[in-house]
Scaffold this active site. Structure first.
Site, PDB file in Angstrom:
ATOM      1  CB  THR A   1      -0.928   0.004   1.239  1.00 45.74           C
ATOM      2  OG1 THR A   1      -1.705  -1.186   1.230  1.00 45.74           O
ATOM      3  CG2 THR A   1      -1.836   1.220   1.246  1.00 45.74           C
ATOM      4  CB  VAL A   2       3.164   2.719   2.515  1.00 46.14           C
ATOM      5  CG1 VAL A   2       3.921   4.038   2.659  1.00 46.14           C
ATOM      6  CG2 VAL A   2       2.089   2.599   3.596  1.00 46.14           C
TER       7      VAL A   2
ATOM      8  CD  GLU B   1       5.970  14.036  10.077  1.00 49.61           C
ATOM      9  OE1 GLU B   1       6.842  14.863  10.342  1.00 49.61           O
ATOM     10  OE2 GLU B   1       5.008  13.807  10.839  1.00 49.61           O
TER      11      GLU B   1
ATOM     12  N   GLY C   1      -0.185   9.005   9.687  1.00 46.41           N
ATOM     13  CA  GLY C   1      -0.170   8.989   8.214  1.00 46.41           C
ATOM     14  C   GLY C   1       0.300  10.290   7.597  1.00 46.41           C
TER      15      GLY C   1
ATOM     16  CB  ILE D   1      -1.235  14.483  10.388  1.00 42.77           C
ATOM     17  CG1 ILE D   1      -2.679  14.129  10.061  1.00 42.77           C
ATOM     18  CG2 ILE D   1      -1.164  15.757  11.206  1.00 42.77           C
ATOM     19  CD1 ILE D   1      -3.550  13.897  11.297  1.00 42.77           C
TER      20      ILE D   1
ATOM     21  N   GLY E   1      -6.853  -0.539   2.568  1.00 42.22           N
ATOM     22  CA  GLY E   1      -5.400  -0.408   2.808  1.00 42.22           C
ATOM     23  C   GLY E   1      -5.077   0.321   4.097  1.00 42.22           C
TER      24      GLY E   1
ATOM     25  CG  ASP F   1      -1.294   1.332  14.375  1.00 44.26           C
ATOM     26  OD1 ASP F   1      -0.303   1.086  13.667  1.00 44.26           O
ATOM     27  OD2 ASP F   1      -1.943   2.401  14.285  1.00 44.26           O
TER      28      ASP F   1
ATOM     29  CE  LYS G   1      -0.180   4.862  13.661  1.00 45.19           C
ATOM     30  NZ  LYS G   1      -1.523   4.688  13.085  1.00 45.19           N
TER      31      LYS G   1
ATOM     32  N   GLY H   1      -3.593   4.986   4.600  1.00 45.19           N
ATOM     33  CA  GLY H   1      -3.919   4.866   3.179  1.00 45.19           C
ATOM     34  C   GLY H   1      -2.721   5.189   2.307  1.00 45.19           C
TER      35      GLY H   1
HETATM   36  P1  NAP Z   1       1.694  -3.940   2.856  1.00 38.84           P
HETATM   37  O1  NAP Z   1       0.630  -3.429   1.967  1.00 38.84           O
HETATM   38  O2  NAP Z   1       1.509  -5.250   3.517  1.00 38.84           O
HETATM   39  O3  NAP Z   1       3.049  -3.987   2.002  1.00 38.84           O
HETATM   40  C1  NAP Z   1       4.242  -4.535   2.473  1.00 38.84           C
HETATM   41  C2  NAP Z   1       5.222  -4.672   1.320  1.00 38.84           C
HETATM   42  O4  NAP Z   1       6.473  -5.112   1.839  1.00 38.84           O
HETATM   43  C3  NAP Z   1       4.828  -5.664   0.247  1.00 38.84           C
HETATM   44  O5  NAP Z   1       5.209  -5.166  -0.996  1.00 38.84           O
HETATM   45  C4  NAP Z   1       5.643  -6.919   0.596  1.00 38.84           C
HETATM   46  O6  NAP Z   1       6.018  -7.649  -0.560  1.00 38.84           O
HETATM   47  C5  NAP Z   1       6.871  -6.311   1.168  1.00 38.84           C
HETATM   48  N1  NAP Z   1       7.491  -7.132   2.198  1.00 38.84           N
HETATM   49  C6  NAP Z   1       7.049  -7.350   3.462  1.00 38.84           C
HETATM   50  N2  NAP Z   1       7.935  -8.099   4.141  1.00 38.84           N
HETATM   51  C7  NAP Z   1       8.951  -8.362   3.296  1.00 38.84           C
HETATM   52  C8  NAP Z   1      10.156  -9.079   3.392  1.00 38.84           C
HETATM   53  N3  NAP Z   1      10.504  -9.696   4.523  1.00 38.84           N
HETATM   54  N4  NAP Z   1      10.986  -9.115   2.324  1.00 38.84           N
HETATM   55  C9  NAP Z   1      10.650  -8.504   1.181  1.00 38.84           C
HETATM   56  N5  NAP Z   1       9.520  -7.796   1.018  1.00 38.84           N
HETATM   57  C10 NAP Z   1       8.669  -7.743   2.051  1.00 38.84           C
HETATM   58  O7  NAP Z   1       2.024  -2.908   4.021  1.00 38.84           O
HETATM   59  P2  NAP Z   1       1.717  -1.339   4.048  1.00 38.84           P
HETATM   60  O8  NAP Z   1       0.302  -1.114   4.444  1.00 38.84           O
HETATM   61  O9  NAP Z   1       2.237  -0.710   2.821  1.00 38.84           O
HETATM   62  O10 NAP Z   1       2.587  -0.895   5.323  1.00 38.84           O
HETATM   63  C11 NAP Z   1       3.987  -0.819   5.245  1.00 38.84           C
HETATM   64  C12 NAP Z   1       4.527  -0.108   6.493  1.00 38.84           C
HETATM   65  O11 NAP Z   1       3.972   1.209   6.574  1.00 38.84           O
HETATM   66  C13 NAP Z   1       4.152  -0.786   7.822  1.00 38.84           C
HETATM   67  O12 NAP Z   1       5.226  -0.575   8.727  1.00 38.84           O
HETATM   68  C14 NAP Z   1       2.943  -0.004   8.296  1.00 38.84           C
HETATM   69  O13 NAP Z   1       2.777  -0.014   9.692  1.00 38.84           O
HETATM   70  C15 NAP Z   1       3.319   1.388   7.821  1.00 38.84           C
HETATM   71  N6  NAP Z   1       2.186   2.298   7.609  1.00 38.84           N
HETATM   72  C16 NAP Z   1       1.132   1.880   6.852  1.00 38.84           C
HETATM   73  C17 NAP Z   1       0.096   2.775   6.629  1.00 38.84           C
HETATM   74  C18 NAP Z   1      -1.099   2.388   5.813  1.00 38.84           C
HETATM   75  O14 NAP Z   1      -2.044   3.180   5.753  1.00 38.84           O
HETATM   76  N7  NAP Z   1      -1.114   1.223   5.176  1.00 38.84           N
HETATM   77  C19 NAP Z   1       0.158   4.062   7.172  1.00 38.84           C
HETATM   78  C20 NAP Z   1       1.260   4.447   7.935  1.00 38.84           C
HETATM   79  C21 NAP Z   1       2.280   3.545   8.150  1.00 38.84           C
HETATM   80  P3  NAP Z   1       4.962  -8.453  -1.474  1.00 38.84           P
HETATM   81  O15 NAP Z   1       4.080  -7.376  -2.044  1.00 38.84           O
HETATM   82  O16 NAP Z   1       5.771  -9.133  -2.498  1.00 38.84           O
HETATM   83  O17 NAP Z   1       4.216  -9.351  -0.533  1.00 38.84           O
HETATM   84  N1  HSE Z   2      -3.042   0.718  10.456  1.00 35.24           N
HETATM   85  C1  HSE Z   2      -2.731   2.084  10.662  1.00 35.24           C
HETATM   86  C2  HSE Z   2      -4.007   2.855  10.925  1.00 35.24           C
HETATM   87  C3  HSE Z   2      -2.038   2.639   9.457  1.00 35.24           C
HETATM   88  O1  HSE Z   2      -5.083   2.310  10.680  1.00 35.24           O
HETATM   89  O2  HSE Z   2      -3.934   3.989  11.393  1.00 35.24           O
HETATM   90  C4  HSE Z   2      -1.500   4.019   9.681  1.00 35.24           C
HETATM   91  O3  HSE Z   2      -0.453   4.019  10.604  1.00 35.24           O
END
Ligand code: NAP
Ligand code: HSE
Length: 430
Positions: free
Chosen positions: A16-17, A132, A137, A139, A190, A204, A208, A305
């Site tokens: 997603t990110v 950040e 997210g 903000i 997402g 989570d 934070k 997101g």
């Molecule tokens: P996600 O959609 O699950 O994506 C994770 C990505 O990392 C995928 O591309 C996955 O590969 C890859 N990956 C995971 N573990 C791996 C490994 N060991 N080796 C190689 N590739 C690996 O997660 P996300 O929602 O983008 O979140 C990523 C980070 O951002 C997390 O720390 C989360 O807490 C943080 N975050 C997320 C959001 C949000 O809104 N989603 C907001 C703020 C912060 P594949 O695609 O090949 O499986």
């Molecule tokens: N899972 C987290 C949330 C993503 O719902 O706020 C952003 O850090």
């Protein structure tokens, strides 16, 4: 001094990110380059599955499953970690910092657990460590607290800092949707973590608020210091009673400086319908910061997101690139120079909502009120409704009281033969 016109990036993760980061860096490339006077180029992207459809047009040759192709590549200046998880990922990030690469991460789990170690590695390697996107997210709250509010003694920081649960509570309140259905929706959008129990159980948000409290009070606050309750016990009954009493239920992260120590907690909270946080809905987050000089400030935006989160990540990349070519990394470093105590949860004060199922007979309310009175808990309001047969439902709101007084009273009340169950107790603020 390194002088570069092109700064090369290794992107860890294309979920997603990561997808959002890739999109912003490609779609906004011209303006980004004009703003910082540098071209940002993604050289390699780490994923688990090379064949997965990514929903973005990307040269398959850029994808790798081998972390060493990124962290050992001398051409790569900045490593962007948007994988998620902790142990293996901490190793990747420390190796990148040890190799002199600046790191941008969205990983609150890792920062909340290993902040000290990470900052030490960044300092030793003369690199930037930016995070950040790890809180709220899109903000801009971390830089705001570390830089724009740096002149203040921060007294409180609190707010809605989990998008998934805010989305779920909004849908449950507005549409009466059930828990599992709205959780699935939040996952599809997402917002949720790979393991969504970390969202709904409050962890989570706890990570934070630990990060925000560490920055606010200049002392290391870790996940273990945070009192955590999630939203899994919130029922449609609680939402309806809250509404009848003029409240909305939100999951809040709360950190307060007090003479006796720092309060740091995450729990569902009843807030008055007119409170500014009551109108923060869907995946939006809002963070209040009270400083001794600035007074009250509030920051609002999308807390989760693809693009909102990537907005924060890309801004960090731009800063890291600027610092790199000017040779001034580390301007934003660790500010945990104090060692303040954490106030035990039992010492904190709140008002409370208590929902109890009791025998529907005379004297029951009086016997419950007596126990509360004996423990110095005074009642502000009571609602009683007949349930089926011989059971009545009581909803009580207390005046402000110490947590331990309330818990002591509840332990005694649970022993009363007229009390069948206490399905929920929720703190009331505002
Ligand atoms: P996600 O959609 O699950 O994506 C994770 C990505 O990392 C995928 O591309 C996955 O590969 C890859 N990956 C995971 N573990 C791996 C490994 N060991 N080796 C190689 N590739 C690996 O997660 P996300 O929602 O983008 O979140 C990523 C980070 O951002 C997390 O720390 C989360 O807490 C943080 N975050 C997320 C959001 C949000 O809104 N989603 C907001 C703020 C912060 P594949 O695609 O090949 O499986
Ligand atoms: N899972 C987290 C949330 C993503 O719902 O706020 C952003 O850090």
């Amino acid at each position: 001094m390194k002088v570069k016109q092109v700064v090369k990036i290794g992107l860890l993760g294309l979920g997603t990110v990561g997808r959002g980061v890739y999109r912003i860096l490609t779609e906004n490339a011209v303006n980004i380059e004009r703003r910082i006077g540098l071209k940002l180029e993604i050289k390699k992207v780490l994923v688990r599955d090379l064949n997965k459809d990514r929903g973005v047009k990307i040269d398959p040759g850029m994808l790798t499953t081998d972390i060493n192709e990124i962290i050992n590549d001398p051409e790569i200046d900045i490593v962007v970690e948007v994988l998620g998880g902790v142990n293996k990922i901490l190793d990747y990030v420390l190796r990148a910092l040890n190799n002199g690469k600046s790191v941008v991460t969205a990983n609150k789990d890792m920062v909340a657990m290993h902040g000290k170690e990470l900052f030490a590695a960044a300092e030793a390697g003369s690199c930037d460590l930016f995070f950040e996107a790890s809180v709220a997210g899109g903000i801009p709250i971390i830089r705001t607290m570390k830089q724009s509010l740096a002149a203040n003694n921060i007294e409180q920081v609190f707010g809605i800092i989990n998008g998934t649960t805010n989305y779920m509570l909004t849908k449950m309140t507005r549409e009466g949707s059930d828990f599992d259905t709205v959780l699935k929706e939040a996952q599809a959008k997402g917002y949720a973590e790979a393991d969504p129990s970390s969202d709904v159980e409050g962890y989570d948000a706890a990570r934070k608020i630990a990060i925000l409290a560490s920055i606010a009070f200049n002392t290391r606050v870790t996940l273990d210091d945070v009192y955590v309750e999630g939203i899994t016990k919130i029922s449609s009954e609680d939402i309806a009673y809250a509404s009848e009493l003029g409240y909305i239920i939100k999951l809040l992260g709360i950190a307060k400086w007090t003479e006796e120590g720092i309060e740091v907690r995450v729990h569902p909270t009843l807030i008055p319908r007119e409170h500014p946080l009551a109108s923060v809905n869907d995946a939006f987050n809002a963070v209040f910061v009270r400083g001794d000089a600035v007074g009250d400030t509030m920051f609002y935006g999308q807390g989760a997101g693809e693009l909102p989160t990537a907005s924060a990540v890309v801004a960090d990349i731009m800063d890291a690139a600027r610092d790199l070519v000017r040779n001034v990394p580390g301007i934003i470093g660790c500010t945990c120079y104090d060692n303040k105590p954490i106030k035990p949860m039992g010492e904190t004060k709140s008002r409370f909502y208590v929902r109890a199922l009791v025998s529907d007979k005379p004297g029951v309310l009086a016997s419950i009120a007596l126990v509360f009175g004996n423990k110095n808990v005074s009642l502000a309001s009571v609602i009683q409704k007949d349930e089926e047969g011989s059971t009545a439902e009581l909803v009580l709101i207390t005046h402000e009281t110490k947590e331990e007084n309330l818990q002591d009273a509840l332990a005694d009340i649970r022993q009363l033969s007229c009390v069948k169950d206490i399905p929920n107790v929720i703190r009331v603020e505002g």
